[in-house]
Design an enzyme around this catalytic site. Structure first.
Site, PDB file in Angstrom:
ATOM      1  N   LYS A 190       0.868  -1.182   0.000  1.00  0.00           N
ATOM      2  CA  LYS A 190       0.000   0.000   0.000  1.00  0.00           C
ATOM      3  C   LYS A 190       0.905   1.232   0.000  1.00  0.00           C
ATOM      4  O   LYS A 190       1.909   1.258   0.727  1.00  0.00           O
ATOM      5  CB  LYS A 190      -0.889  -0.035   1.250  1.00  0.00           C
ATOM      6  CG  LYS A 190      -1.875   1.130   1.352  1.00  0.00           C
ATOM      7  CD  LYS A 190      -2.786   0.973   2.565  1.00  0.00           C
ATOM      8  CE  LYS A 190      -3.806   2.089   2.670  1.00  0.00           C
ATOM      9  NZ  LYS A 190      -4.703   1.928   3.840  1.00  0.00           N
ATOM     10  N   SER A 201      -9.720   2.181   2.861  1.00  0.00           N
ATOM     11  CA  SER A 201      -8.817   2.920   2.016  1.00  0.00           C
ATOM     12  C   SER A 201      -7.846   2.042   1.227  1.00  0.00           C
ATOM     13  O   SER A 201      -7.244   2.505   0.258  1.00  0.00           O
ATOM     14  CB  SER A 201      -8.010   3.900   2.873  1.00  0.00           C
ATOM     15  OG  SER A 201      -7.201   3.204   3.802  1.00  0.00           O
ATOM     16  N   SER A 208      -9.972  -0.255   7.101  1.00  0.00           N
ATOM     17  CA  SER A 208      -9.386  -0.227   5.754  1.00  0.00           C
ATOM     18  C   SER A 208      -8.692  -1.491   5.286  1.00  0.00           C
ATOM     19  O   SER A 208      -8.284  -1.564   4.128  1.00  0.00           O
ATOM     20  CB  SER A 208      -8.418   0.934   5.620  1.00  0.00           C
ATOM     21  OG  SER A 208      -9.152   2.117   5.439  1.00  0.00           O
TER      22      SER A 208
HETATM   23  N1  GLN Z   1     -13.232   4.485   6.280  1.00  0.00           N
HETATM   24  C1  GLN Z   1     -12.561   4.939   7.443  1.00  0.00           C
HETATM   25  C2  GLN Z   1     -12.111   6.370   7.256  1.00  0.00           C
HETATM   26  O1  GLN Z   1     -12.415   6.926   6.275  1.00  0.00           O
HETATM   27  C3  GLN Z   1     -11.412   4.037   7.790  1.00  0.00           C
HETATM   28  C4  GLN Z   1     -10.187   4.299   7.004  1.00  0.00           C
HETATM   29  C5  GLN Z   1      -9.024   3.457   7.443  1.00  0.00           C
HETATM   30  O2  GLN Z   1      -9.182   2.449   8.120  1.00  0.00           O
HETATM   31  N2  GLN Z   1      -7.835   3.891   7.062  1.00  0.00           N
HETATM   32  O3  GLN Z   1     -11.475   6.941   8.069  1.00  0.00           O
END
Ligand code: GLN
Length: 486
Positions: A74, A149, A173
């Site tokens: 990532k 994400s 995420s």
């Molecule tokens: N969807 C969540 C956010 O927008 C989690 C994102 C994540 O776990 N990095 O913050």
């Protein structure tokens, strides 16, 4: 070759039936031919140099089980050789002088880096549409989001562009994109995997983990990732554990907590059906279902969307045009340089969170929002503690729906936040959680879109989660389904 799991590839490499160079070539070709936008940076020369070094280790007998296996990271992990953008214009041309600990761990195990994977900007998002470099397409249906994400990580595994990937989970995420793309991913206990070199979003929540096709592959990857790191102040020092050791332990007598709050009105019927069918499969495997309650589940959304932006606003203050990345080209004085740099470098969602975060931390609002959120965070953890006196693991959906269409919620931040309802509480409590493919939606469109089962465990129960997931994958074949064209 791309049809094999990591475990199978490892056996072929060890037996010298295939070489790391051949394997890397296959994947580089697949990546070059893909239009999913999963990869942000690929450099065949760098990859092939690592593959050659891996072949040498395999020939010399100094290989590990992971030597020669390709992996993609990532783009939130810094890398010395590849750029690290965190999906942001702010870091568009940034290359780090060092590797993140996780990257270093896989490198020293002899894994071969395929490149860097697209993600939401600074890991903020649930659809990968917040990436400065454009959204990623879901391999199962190119009209759908891959989740976020870590959308690039999940799409790459599902489309067989890589047998393994790293991802990070701050509020879901790893689990949510794994669920929406039909792959397996695990977010370990907070503090188990080093955050050093992971571009920070919300430090008290951020945690790295692996994504792959199977729980067994995730166990092999986790073996290399879980370790104490003195460079991360919240890294935990614990005895080493082999996460593959108990993968096949029988599930007889396993008590599965089924939280009422995870099966309420917001849950789509097709997701519920797939998750309930998975629970029935576990009963066949000898487990019993226990009705439990996690009463504060609903509060996890407001609590997370206070705490995460608060920490983000602090973490992102370092992007000032002086130390890292983008700097505005024209400005009259220092203050205008800061303003223009940040206005140009950050996307909409990141700015929104910086504003919310600065607000909830400001004098006069700190007690009302931030402090209050911290108190409820503790109560959320206590919900889990009470539940784990009655069950060994907790199961439910990862996402209330299957993947939605690209663009559908792009202009509605709150709709995105609400989709995180089942993943946030685990993160707030620092517990491990995973997503395992367990079916598909229903209807013409949704019939092609995967559903993930969430398995949550108590602190340091990763081996148990992987065991439970592995047994499920021995009994079902959802994880082995392949999107058309992959
Ligand atoms: N969807 C969540 C956010 O927008 C989690 C994102 C994540 O776990 N990095 O913050």
């Amino acid at each position: 070759m791309h049809t094999h799991t990591l475990k199978e590839l490892s056996a072929l490499l060890q037996a010298r039936k295939i070489s790391a160079c051949e394997l890397a070539q296959v994947y580089l070709q697949r990546i070059a031919g893909s239009d999913l936008n999963a990869f942000l940076h690929v450099d065949a020369d760098l990859t092939m140099a690592q593959a050659e070094a891996a072949d040498l280790r395999l020939a010399q007998g100094t290989a590990t089980l992971l030597t020669g296996i390709p992996i993609a990271h990532k783009d939130i992990f810094v890398t010395r050789d590849w750029r690290a953008t965190a999906g942001s214009k702010m870091l568009e041309n940034y290359t780090s002088p060092f590797d993140a600990t996780v990257v270093e761990q896989f490198k020293s195990a002899g894994m071969v880096t395929l490149g860097k994977l697209n993600c939401d900007e600074f890991a903020m998002g649930s659809s990968n549409e917040n990436s400065h470099f454009g959204p990623v397409k879901n391999p199962w249906d190119h009209a759908a989001i891959p989740g976020g994400s870590s959308g690039g990580s999940a799409a790459a595994i599902a489309a067989r562009l890589a047998p393994a990937a790293t991802a990070t989970d701050t509020g879901g995420s790893i689990r949510q994109p794994a669920s929406l793309c039909g792959v397996t991913g695990i977010k370990p206990t907070y503090g188990s995997v080093s955050r050093f070199g992971m571009i920070a979003f919300a430090s008290s929540l951020d945690q790295a983990g692996p994504m792959a096709r199977t729980a067994e592959d995730c166990a092999l990857l986790l073996n290399a990732m879980v370790a104490f790191d003195p460079r991360d102040s919240t890294s935990l020092e614990r005895p080493a554990e082999d996460f593959t050791a108990s993968l096949s332990a029988p599930l007889q007598g396993l008590k599965i907590g089924v939280p009422r709050e995870f099966f309420g009105a917001g849950l789509a019927g097709d997701v519920e059906a797939a998750v309930r069918a998975a629970l029935a499969e576990f009963e066949r495997l000898g487990a019993t279902l226990v009705d439990i309650s996690l009463p504060k589940t609903e509060l996890s959304i407001p609590v997370y969307y206070v705490i995460a932006p608060a920490e983000a606003s602090s973490n992102l203050s370092r992007f000032d045009g002086v130390r890292y990345g983008h700097r505005a080209s024209q400005y009259r004085d220092l203050s205008e340089m800061y303003r223009k740099t940040r206005a140009e470098g950050f996307g909409e969602e990141v700015k929104r969170r910086i504003l919310v975060g600065a607000y909830v931390l400001s004098h006069g609002y700190y007690d009302a929002y931030y402090l209050q959120a911290q108190k409820i965070r503790r109560l959320i953890a206590q919900d889990f503690a009470a539940a784990f006196t009655r069950c060994d693991v907790i199961m439910g959906p990862v996402s209330p729906t299957v993947a939605w269409d690209l663009g559908d919620k792009a202009d509605d931040p709150v709709a995105n936040y609400l989709a995180d309802i089942f993943t946030l509480s685990t993160s707030l409590a620092g517990l491990p959680g995973m997503s395992v493919p367990c079916g598909f939606g229903s209807g013409e469109k949704n019939g092609k879109r995967p559903v993930g089962l969430q398995i949550i465990g108590n602190y340091f129960s990763e081996a148990k989660l992987l065991n439970v997931a592995h047994c499920f994958q021995q009994a079902t074949d959802w994880h082995a389904r392949v999107p058309a064209g992959a």
